[in-house]
Design an enzyme around this catalytic site. Structure first.
Site, short mmCIF file in Angstrom:
data_model
loop_
_atom_site.label_atom_id
_atom_site.label_comp_id
_atom_site.label_asym_id
_atom_site.label_seq_id
_atom_site.Cartn_x
_atom_site.Cartn_y
_atom_site.Cartn_z
N THR A 102 -1.00 -3.65 6.45
CA THR A 102 -0.63 -4.44 5.28
C THR A 102 -0.94 -3.60 4.05
O THR A 102 -2.12 -3.32 3.78
CB THR A 102 -1.45 -5.74 5.23
OG1 THR A 102 -1.20 -6.47 6.43
CG2 THR A 102 -1.03 -6.60 4.04
N LYS B 281 5.25 -10.44 3.50
CA LYS B 281 3.83 -10.69 3.80
C LYS B 281 3.08 -11.11 2.52
O LYS B 281 2.28 -12.05 2.53
CB LYS B 281 3.23 -9.42 4.40
CG LYS B 281 1.73 -9.42 4.56
CD LYS B 281 1.29 -9.75 5.96
CE LYS B 281 -0.22 -9.85 6.02
NZ LYS B 281 -0.73 -10.34 7.27
N LYS C 28 -7.75 -9.17 -0.12
CA LYS C 28 -6.92 -7.95 -0.12
C LYS C 28 -5.44 -8.34 -0.31
O LYS C 28 -4.74 -7.76 -1.15
CB LYS C 28 -7.09 -7.21 1.21
CG LYS C 28 -6.13 -6.05 1.37
CD LYS C 28 -6.10 -5.48 2.78
CE LYS C 28 -4.94 -4.49 2.89
NZ LYS C 28 -4.74 -3.98 4.23
P1 NAD Z 1 -9.81 -2.12 11.16
O1 NAD Z 1 -10.63 -1.62 10.05
O2 NAD Z 1 -10.47 -2.85 12.29
O3 NAD Z 1 -9.00 -0.89 11.83
C1 NAD Z 1 -8.48 0.19 11.11
C2 NAD Z 1 -8.70 1.42 11.95
O4 NAD Z 1 -8.09 2.54 11.31
C3 NAD Z 1 -10.18 1.77 12.16
O5 NAD Z 1 -10.47 1.84 13.54
C4 NAD Z 1 -10.33 3.13 11.47
O6 NAD Z 1 -11.25 3.99 12.13
C5 NAD Z 1 -8.90 3.66 11.56
N1 NAD Z 1 -8.61 4.71 10.60
C6 NAD Z 1 -8.82 4.72 9.26
N2 NAD Z 1 -8.39 5.88 8.72
C7 NAD Z 1 -7.91 6.63 9.75
C8 NAD Z 1 -7.33 7.92 9.84
N3 NAD Z 1 -7.17 8.69 8.76
N4 NAD Z 1 -6.96 8.36 11.05
C9 NAD Z 1 -7.12 7.60 12.15
N5 NAD Z 1 -7.65 6.36 12.13
C10 NAD Z 1 -8.04 5.88 10.94
O7 NAD Z 1 -8.66 -3.02 10.51
P2 NAD Z 1 -7.75 -4.12 11.24
O8 NAD Z 1 -8.39 -5.46 11.15
O9 NAD Z 1 -7.31 -3.57 12.55
O10 NAD Z 1 -6.50 -4.16 10.22
C11 NAD Z 1 -5.53 -3.13 10.19
C12 NAD Z 1 -4.43 -3.55 9.24
O11 NAD Z 1 -3.86 -4.79 9.69
C13 NAD Z 1 -4.90 -3.79 7.81
O12 NAD Z 1 -3.93 -3.26 6.92
C14 NAD Z 1 -5.03 -5.30 7.71
O13 NAD Z 1 -4.84 -5.77 6.38
C15 NAD Z 1 -3.90 -5.73 8.63
N6 NAD Z 1 -4.07 -7.08 9.23
C16 NAD Z 1 -5.26 -7.43 9.77
C17 NAD Z 1 -5.40 -8.70 10.33
C18 NAD Z 1 -6.70 -9.14 10.96
O14 NAD Z 1 -6.85 -10.34 11.24
N7 NAD Z 1 -7.64 -8.24 11.21
C19 NAD Z 1 -4.31 -9.60 10.33
C20 NAD Z 1 -3.10 -9.17 9.79
C21 NAD Z 1 -2.99 -7.91 9.24
#
Ligand code: NAD
Length: 291
Positions: free
Chosen positions: A94, A166, A241
């Site tokens: 997102t 979104k 966010k």
């Molecule tokens: P998270 O922080 O659990 O996962 C993100 C991952 O990206 C982490 O494991 C981190 O180590 C990795 N990362 C960061 N920089 C990196 C890089 N340069 N190279 C490789 N890996 C890297 O976040 P999440 O909850 O999985 O959310 C991910 C996305 O989905 C976000 O944009 C969030 O807004 C969106 N989202 C989340 C939810 C939810 O309920 N968690 C729901 C809808 C959308």
């Protein structure tokens, strides 16, 4: 079955990649976290040594990263350049609409913005909704892969349209949650029971998802986070966010969104007071305190 590269194996990305493995796709992944890489291997995927390493031979490359900054860094920092010329790129993070359009234009290859709703449970159960922006042909090519991770795939328009959908949806959700909380708080002051308000409003013109699925008071909807001390669910920090992204889009387009702006202020206060890690419906406790 496709060869798929996957970068960002966090709360959402790991279960999504696991569902791709389960569907028979060959998944090569990368994350900065060692625990995430071990998790991918346990799910049947293979690890790459860096983000660009997932692209070798992949027909599709997917990212699921925290924010715009990470998406720019990963795609423009070597991932896109390492991919096959006919590979399809999909960013499920997102991020803001402008960043999605900028990255899609810079990679010079078919790229979809495909943010999701449905949360971690949706990611685990492959019931996510994908809101997709990009060219028709790329969306159709990606559809079977997206269907292995989700239940509903909505093509919203050209590049950036998925992020736009979104931002609009979640701004509406925040506003309707705050409105639902205010209605229950007014009912309390008027001596009207939570159940009575729910029985009326859930079947009349006040009906909305915030009330019928994430009811902010315990009782009327047994599965709502209010019944388990506001354990998320959808955390306040994620709502904050998304409201920030919606307000950035409103500012850049000149759209009038006074309630979206107020919702951002209220969720800022909620997160500052300790609500960042609790469900976004917990904002009712802050509003009750203000009364
Ligand atoms: P998270 O922080 O659990 O996962 C993100 C991952 O990206 C982490 O494991 C981190 O180590 C990795 N990362 C960061 N920089 C990196 C890089 N340069 N190279 C490789 N890996 C890297 O976040 P999440 O909850 O999985 O959310 C991910 C996305 O989905 C976000 O944009 C969030 O807004 C969106 N989202 C989340 C939810 C939810 O309920 N968690 C729901 C809808 C959308």
């Amino acid at each position: 079955m496709a060869r798929i590269g996957f970068v960002g194996l966090g709360n959402m990305g790991l279960p999504m990649a696991a569902n791709l493995c389960r569907a028979g796709h060959a998944v090569v992944g990368f994350d900065l976290s060692e625990a995430a890489m071990t998790g991918l291997e346990a799910a049947g995927g293979r690890r790459a040594v860096d983000a660009a390493g997932v692209a070798a031979g992949a027909e599709m490359v997917i990212t699921m990263l925290p924010a715009s900054r990470h998406v720019r860094e990963v795609w423009l920092g070597g991932l896109a350049a390492a991919a096959r010329a006919d590979a399809i790129f999909i960013d499920c993070s997102t991020i803001d609409v402008a960043a999605a359009r900028e990255v899609a234009a810079a990679v010079n290859q078919p790229m979809l913005d495909a943010p999701v709703s449905g949360g971690v449970m949706g990611a685990e159960n492959a019931t996510l909704t994908f809101m997709v922006g990009g060219e028709d042909s790329a969306v159709e090519a990606a559809r079977p892969v997206l269907e292995a991770m989700g239940r509903s795939i909505v093509h919203c328009g050209a590049a950036g349209a998925g992020q736009a959908a979104k931002a609009c949806n979640n701004m509406l959700l925040a506003i309707s949650m705050i409105g639902t909380c205010e209605a229950f708080l007014l009912a309390e002051k008027l001596g009207l029971s939570h159940q009575a308000l729910f029985d009326v409003a859930s079947k009349s013109s006040g009906q909305c998802w915030a009330m019928t699925s994430y009811c902010p008071v315990p009782g009327p909807v047994p599965a709502s986070p209010a019944n388990r001390d506001y354990k998320p669910g959808f955390a306040g920090a994620l709502m904050l966010k998304d409201l920030g992204l919606a307000q950035a889009a409103a500012a850049s387009t000149g759209a009038s969104t006074p309630l979206g702006a107020r919702a951002l202020e209220l969720y800022e206060a909620f997160c500052a007071e300790g609500g960042a890690g609790t469900d976004f419906s917990g904002i009712i406790q802050m509003l009750r305190g203000q009364g």
